[in-house]
Design an enzyme around this catalytic site. Structure first.
Site, PDB file in Angstrom:
ATOM      1  N   ARG A  38      23.141  33.951  93.980  1.00 30.95           N
ATOM      2  CA  ARG A  38      24.043  34.272  95.083  1.00 30.95           C
ATOM      3  C   ARG A  38      24.546  33.699  96.248  1.00 30.95           C
ATOM      4  NH1 ARG A  38      21.447  40.739  95.148  1.00 30.95           N
ATOM      5  NH2 ARG A  38      23.494  41.886  94.148  1.00 30.95           N
ATOM      6  N   LYS A 199      22.063  55.875  84.254  1.00 31.60           N
ATOM      7  CA  LYS A 199      21.981  57.030  85.545  1.00 31.60           C
ATOM      8  C   LYS A 199      23.703  57.170  85.064  1.00 31.60           C
ATOM      9  CE  LYS A 199      19.559  57.881  88.887  1.00 31.60           C
ATOM     10  NZ  LYS A 199      19.449  57.203  90.609  1.00 31.60           N
ATOM     11  N   GLY A 352      24.579  44.160  88.130  1.00 31.65           N
ATOM     12  CA  GLY A 352      24.096  43.146  88.223  1.00 31.65           C
ATOM     13  C   GLY A 352      22.827  42.762  86.922  1.00 31.65           C
ATOM     14  N   GLY A 375      26.586  47.549  93.480  1.00 25.57           N
ATOM     15  CA  GLY A 375      27.217  49.077  94.037  1.00 25.57           C
ATOM     16  C   GLY A 375      28.137  48.548  94.868  1.00 25.57           C
TER      17      GLY A 375
HETATM   18  P1  ADP Z   1      24.176  47.615  85.594  1.00 21.85           P
HETATM   19  O1  ADP Z   1      22.945  47.025  86.873  1.00 21.85           O
HETATM   20  O2  ADP Z   1      24.939  46.867  85.116  1.00 21.85           O
HETATM   21  O3  ADP Z   1      25.119  48.553  86.745  1.00 21.85           O
HETATM   22  P2  ADP Z   1      22.691  49.640  85.193  1.00 21.85           P
HETATM   23  O4  ADP Z   1      21.349  49.487  86.179  1.00 21.85           O
HETATM   24  O5  ADP Z   1      23.501  51.147  85.643  1.00 21.85           O
HETATM   25  O6  ADP Z   1      23.435  48.411  84.695  1.00 21.85           O
HETATM   26  O7  ADP Z   1      21.319  50.098  83.615  1.00 21.85           O
HETATM   27  C1  ADP Z   1      21.093  48.971  83.415  1.00 21.85           C
HETATM   28  C2  ADP Z   1      19.942  49.839  82.489  1.00 21.85           C
HETATM   29  O8  ADP Z   1      19.859  50.774  81.751  1.00 21.85           O
HETATM   30  C3  ADP Z   1      19.057  48.292  81.806  1.00 21.85           C
HETATM   31  O9  ADP Z   1      18.293  48.071  82.523  1.00 21.85           O
HETATM   32  C4  ADP Z   1      19.270  48.804  80.158  1.00 21.85           C
HETATM   33  O10 ADP Z   1      17.775  49.338  79.703  1.00 21.85           O
HETATM   34  C5  ADP Z   1      18.928  50.671  80.861  1.00 21.85           C
HETATM   35  N1  ADP Z   1      19.442  51.250  78.970  1.00 21.85           N
HETATM   36  C6  ADP Z   1      20.647  51.390  79.030  1.00 21.85           C
HETATM   37  N2  ADP Z   1      20.884  51.859  77.906  1.00 21.85           N
HETATM   38  C7  ADP Z   1      19.408  53.111  77.875  1.00 21.85           C
HETATM   39  C8  ADP Z   1      18.794  53.733  77.141  1.00 21.85           C
HETATM   40  N3  ADP Z   1      19.880  54.360  75.888  1.00 21.85           N
HETATM   41  N4  ADP Z   1      18.191  54.752  77.983  1.00 21.85           N
HETATM   42  C9  ADP Z   1      17.080  54.721  78.728  1.00 21.85           C
HETATM   43  N5  ADP Z   1      17.535  52.471  79.414  1.00 21.85           N
HETATM   44  C10 ADP Z   1      19.178  52.574  78.935  1.00 21.85           C
HETATM   45 MG    MG Z   2      21.148  47.641  87.180  1.00 24.62          MG
END
Ligand code: ADP
Ligand code: MG
Length: 395
Positions: A38, A199, A352, A375
């Protein structure tokens, strides 16, 4: 979103510039910066301003000190790292605002840099307090916002201050808006969105919007089990957000009438427990056993998604396909990442953890653009106005 003025659209030569950056870097237990991406992302703006002989007053938040001074979250390590990266001294003050800050700011000469203390030590930052915004504005003649990652928050240093100074976008902000904006406005088709992560409540807004604009929507990660559940499937102990079922149902009905093709996993890797070395097996998505949880997409799903990705000309990806941090459940994310990297499509990545996954698999350099905003990039893709951008001057 209306086009915004950037620092190239105004005369900044020799001016005193207040520059909001997003130096919200990860720190280890000893307070060392573990990833300076960053900071590096803001260097082009800082260097551009220095070349123009502007004096630069930098400000950022770090972590969540909640309006109080937290010594572990002081910005001294950030100032030192910035100094190393720029090869020039960076002065740092120990408060956000006050006499010492005003005096140091007033003494700055062209090309010199001053870093204010962690903005979130001041309770007025997150409450977008007008007094704080005025005090920050009083330090400079021009406000440049390069903190795309904080642009979805209407805080004193992102939104408030822009009311009291001519306010323009920095080079990183400009690039983010251009990259994310271009795939929304005029994507080469087929346009495919890949959405995963944990989520569904975080991602439903994007799914909804993408159903109106993409050709294909590939889903995976923990979030897709609430989608599967809403279709009446048994998902065992997989991630599930019951309170989202109604909105998810609404979105699934919208998907049926949409031109976008929505893909759900056909097979999944299920584990007995949420643990790195839990026993696991591959099952068809209709056959998730009670008590087991889906932690990755399976090979059939990977194959289907790979074919869609190979034919795409524009790709937006947010959210890993599985728990890629654990080797047993990394294959889905790794194979999808490889498919995106070799697709030849314009590929933009937000989030992230998605960025961390690309780094883990050594594919960072093989995608078109990785957004620095978590976000903020999601809210932008959802079509929500970003207060930190809205407040800038229209071009
Ligand atoms: P980003 O930061 O790219 O937006 P998120 O924060 O939404 O991604 O999600 C990332 C997390 O989701 C990772 O730490 C990963 O381990 C978790 N994850 C992915 N698939 C699953 C699953 N089937 N069950 C539980 N956690 C999961
Ligand atoms: Mg994340």
């Amino acid at each position: 979103m209306a086009r915004k003025k950037t620092l190239k659209d105004i005369d900044i030569s020799g001016k005193r510039v207040l520059l909001r950056v997003d130096f919200n870097v990860p720190l280890d237990k000893e307070g060392k910066i573990t990833d300076d991406k960053r900071i590096r992302a803001a260097l082009p703006t800082i260097e551009y301003l220095r070349e123009k002989g502007a004096s630069i007053i930098l400000m950022t938040h770090l972590g969540r000190p909640k309006g109080k001074v937290v010594d572990e979250l002081r910005l001294d390590p950030v100032a030192r790292r910035l100094e190393e990266l720029l090869g020039t001294p960076v002065k740092k003050v120990d408060s956000v605002i006050g006499d010492e800050v005003s005096e140091e700011a007033a003494q700055l000469k062209g090309g010199e840099i001053l870093l204010l203390e962690n903005l979130r030590f001041h309770p007025g930052e997150t409450s977008n307090d007008e007094e704080l915004a005025r005090s920050l504005a009083s330090l400079a003649e021009i406000f440049v916002n390069d903190a795309f990652g904080a642009a979805h928050r209407a805080h004193a240093s992102t939104e408030g201050v822009a009311h009291f100074l001519p306010a323009v976008a920095g080079l990183l902000m400009e690039k983010e808006l251009e990259m994310l904006g271009s795939i929304l406005e005029n994507p080469q088709r087929p346009f495919t969105a890949i959405l995963g992560g944990n989520k569904i409540s975080d991602k439903l807004g994007m799914i909804d919007r993408f159903l109106d604009i993409v050709d294909n929507l590939l889903t995976g990660g923990g979030m897709c089990f609430t989608l599967l559940k809403s279709k009446g499937m048994e998902i065992g102990d997989s991630l599930f957000e019951e309170e989202q079922l109604e909105s998810v149902g609404h979105t699934m009905r919208k998907a049926e009438g949409s031109n976008a093709q929505l893909y759900l996993p056909e097979d999944v890797v299920v584990a007995e427990r949420f643990e790195q070395d839990a026993s696991y097996k591959l099952v068809a998505v209709e056959e998730i056993p009670p008590g087991w949880m889906g932690l990755d997409i399976g090979p059939k799903t990977i194959e289907t998604y790979r074919r869609v990705i190979a034919e795409s000309r524009t790709i937006f990806w947010n959210g890993p396909m599985g728990v890629f941090e654990w080797p047993a459940f990394e294959a889905g994310t790794r194979e999808i990442a490889r498919a995106v990297a070799s697709s030849g499509a314009i590929s933009v990545i937000g989030g992230g953890d998605s960025a961390a996954a690309l780094r883990k698999f050594g594919l960072e350099e093989q995608v078109t653009y990785i957004s620095t905003g978590g976000g903020a990039s999601m809210e932008f893709m959802e079509g929500k106005p970003l207060p930190g951008v809205e407040a800038l001057l229209d071009a």
